[in-house]
Design an enzyme around this catalytic site. Structure first.
Site, PDB file in Angstrom:
ATOM      1  N   PHE A 227       2.776   7.209   1.696  1.00  0.00           N
ATOM      2  CA  PHE A 227       3.850   7.903   1.395  1.00  0.00           C
ATOM      3  C   PHE A 227       3.565   8.686   0.020  1.00  0.00           C
ATOM      4  CE2 PHE A 227       4.895   3.363   3.071  1.00  0.00           C
ATOM      5  CZ  PHE A 227       5.929   3.828   3.975  1.00  0.00           C
TER       6      PHE A 227
ATOM      7  N   PRO B 119       0.873  -1.251  -0.168  1.00  0.00           N
ATOM      8  CA  PRO B 119      -0.045   0.033   0.050  1.00  0.00           C
ATOM      9  C   PRO B 119       0.930   1.311   0.057  1.00  0.00           C
ATOM     10  CG  PRO B 119      -0.675  -1.607   1.450  1.00  0.00           C
ATOM     11  CD  PRO B 119       0.481  -2.260   1.174  1.00  0.00           C
ATOM     12  N   CYS B 120       0.574   2.190  -0.716  1.00  0.00           N
ATOM     13  CA  CYS B 120       1.369   3.535  -1.097  1.00  0.00           C
ATOM     14  C   CYS B 120       0.678   4.658  -0.472  1.00  0.00           C
ATOM     15  CB  CYS B 120       1.681   3.577  -2.513  1.00  0.00           C
ATOM     16  SG  CYS B 120       0.037   3.963  -3.566  1.00  0.00           S
ATOM     17  N   GLN B 121      -0.633   4.477   0.280  1.00  0.00           N
ATOM     18  CA  GLN B 121      -1.338   5.752   0.570  1.00  0.00           C
ATOM     19  C   GLN B 121      -0.551   6.702   1.473  1.00  0.00           C
ATOM     20  OE1 GLN B 121      -2.641   2.689   0.370  1.00  0.00           O
ATOM     21  NE2 GLN B 121      -4.349   3.005  -0.877  1.00  0.00           N
TER      22      GLN B 121
ATOM     23  N   GLN C 291       6.003   1.304  -6.133  1.00  0.00           N
ATOM     24  CA  GLN C 291       5.533   2.009  -4.987  1.00  0.00           C
ATOM     25  C   GLN C 291       5.270   3.406  -5.623  1.00  0.00           C
ATOM     26  OE1 GLN C 291       4.213   3.148  -2.037  1.00  0.00           O
ATOM     27  NE2 GLN C 291       5.029   1.377  -0.981  1.00  0.00           N
TER      28      GLN C 291
END
EC number: 2.1.1.37
Length: 320
Positions: free
Chosen positions: A29, A25-27, A66
């Protein structure tokens, strides 16, 4: 299943794979993440859960996708920790922020791509660009909005013009012969080029690199989330075709070529007393060191040492 469930359920199974892909999950960052969320800790922990999966499977190659926001100064400790996870396991690592439009995506979308190679494996270079602005350098021109959605017709799956949002008054027209803005789980800042309406789910999917025939399952909200969270499939094709060729080259094997009507040719002409055997094609391909661009970061981690060195065009930082 979740990573921890998978590792627990397969603890007694020896498993090996050629290639492992990770899209944690990238939220947290993301550059758009400006306020704390209840999911922040979970997303951070998921990033470092990747190490256990790599250690379990020991893949020959690992790829990770990412948000480029993790390369920003405020998240630098997380990037260093992530790279450290690879090097502690003896993996060599190369990473780069890639404009996915150079791999055929119809968006000006930037993603951090990490390539890692197990001890004893050569670290592959990044794929070369396939597209450029106006087709310069002998490449294909960027995929525009018009080209991405041009084949969609009324009645196509997820292309429901009766439920899409319309703008009254209409918005300012957009140039359809340009790249779209970044598609997110909430849609995009852009809209249908004539300014009359939002994109349909099928149009969003095609701009995100999905083929028109791709079938989605779920509610409208979940499908939009699937589209926005996806590692765009047409750029995935560029990356994995390249890595497949790389592994075949390292193994001195030619790509499998199916024979007409799926007929299997058996060579029993040699003096072999065993059962019939297949003739394998081999390739004497010789790998060469890739040229490094200014924006590629690399850690060479040979098998005989576990101390990685972070370098950028000759500048070295000890990660230990």
């Amino acid at each position: 299943m979740s990573v921890d469930e998978f590792i627990r359920d397969t603890k007694d199974r020896l498993m090996r794979v050629d290639m492992l892909h990770l899209s944690p999950p990238c939220q947290y960052f993301s550059p758009a993440h400006t306020r704390e969320s209840v999911h922040d800790e979970t997303n951070i922990f998921a990033l470092f859960g990747c190490r256990e999966l790599i250690n379990k499977l020991r893949p020959r190659l690992v790829t990770l996708e990412q948000t480029f926001g993790i390369t920003h100064e405020r998240h630098h400790q997380y990037l260093r920790g992530l790279i450290g996870d690879y090097t502690q396991l003896g993996y060599s690592v190369r990473w780069k922020v890639v404009r996915l439009c150079t791999w055929g995506l119809a968006q000006d979308r930037k993603r951090l791509i990490i390539l890692a190679a197990a001890p004893g494996e050569k670290l592959p270079p990044f794929p070369k660009p396939t597209h450029s602005e106006n087709g310069t350098g002998g490449l294909q021109p960027f995929t525009t909005i018009r080209k991405a959605i041009g084949s969609i017709r009324a009645g196509d799956d997820l292309h429901n013009l009766d439920t899409v949002k319309y703008y009254r008054p209409r918005r300012a027209p957009l140039d359809p012969d340009r790249l779209a803005g970044t598609i997110t789980t909430g849609g995009s800042e852009v809209y249908y080029p004539d300014g009359t309406r939002d994109f349909t789910l099928r149009e969003y999917a095609c701009i995100q690199g999905f083929p028109k025939c791709h079938k989605f399952i779920g509610t409208k909200t979940s499908i939009r989330r699937q589209i926005g969270n996806a590692f765009p499939s047409n750029t995935v094709r560029v990356l994995y075709r390249h890595l497949e060729d790389w592994l075949l080259q390292q193994d001195r094997m030619a790509r499998y070529q199916p024979i007409a009507d799926n007929i299997l040719i058996v060579d029993d002409s040699d003096n072999d007393n065993s059962d019939e055997y297949l003739r394998w094609q081999t390739s004497p391909g010789v790998s060469s060191s890739p040229e490094m661009d200014e924006d590629i970061m690399e850690i060479d981690c040979p098998q005989e040492r576990h101390q990685g060195t972070f370098h950028r065009r000759g500048h070295f930082i000890d990660l230990t």
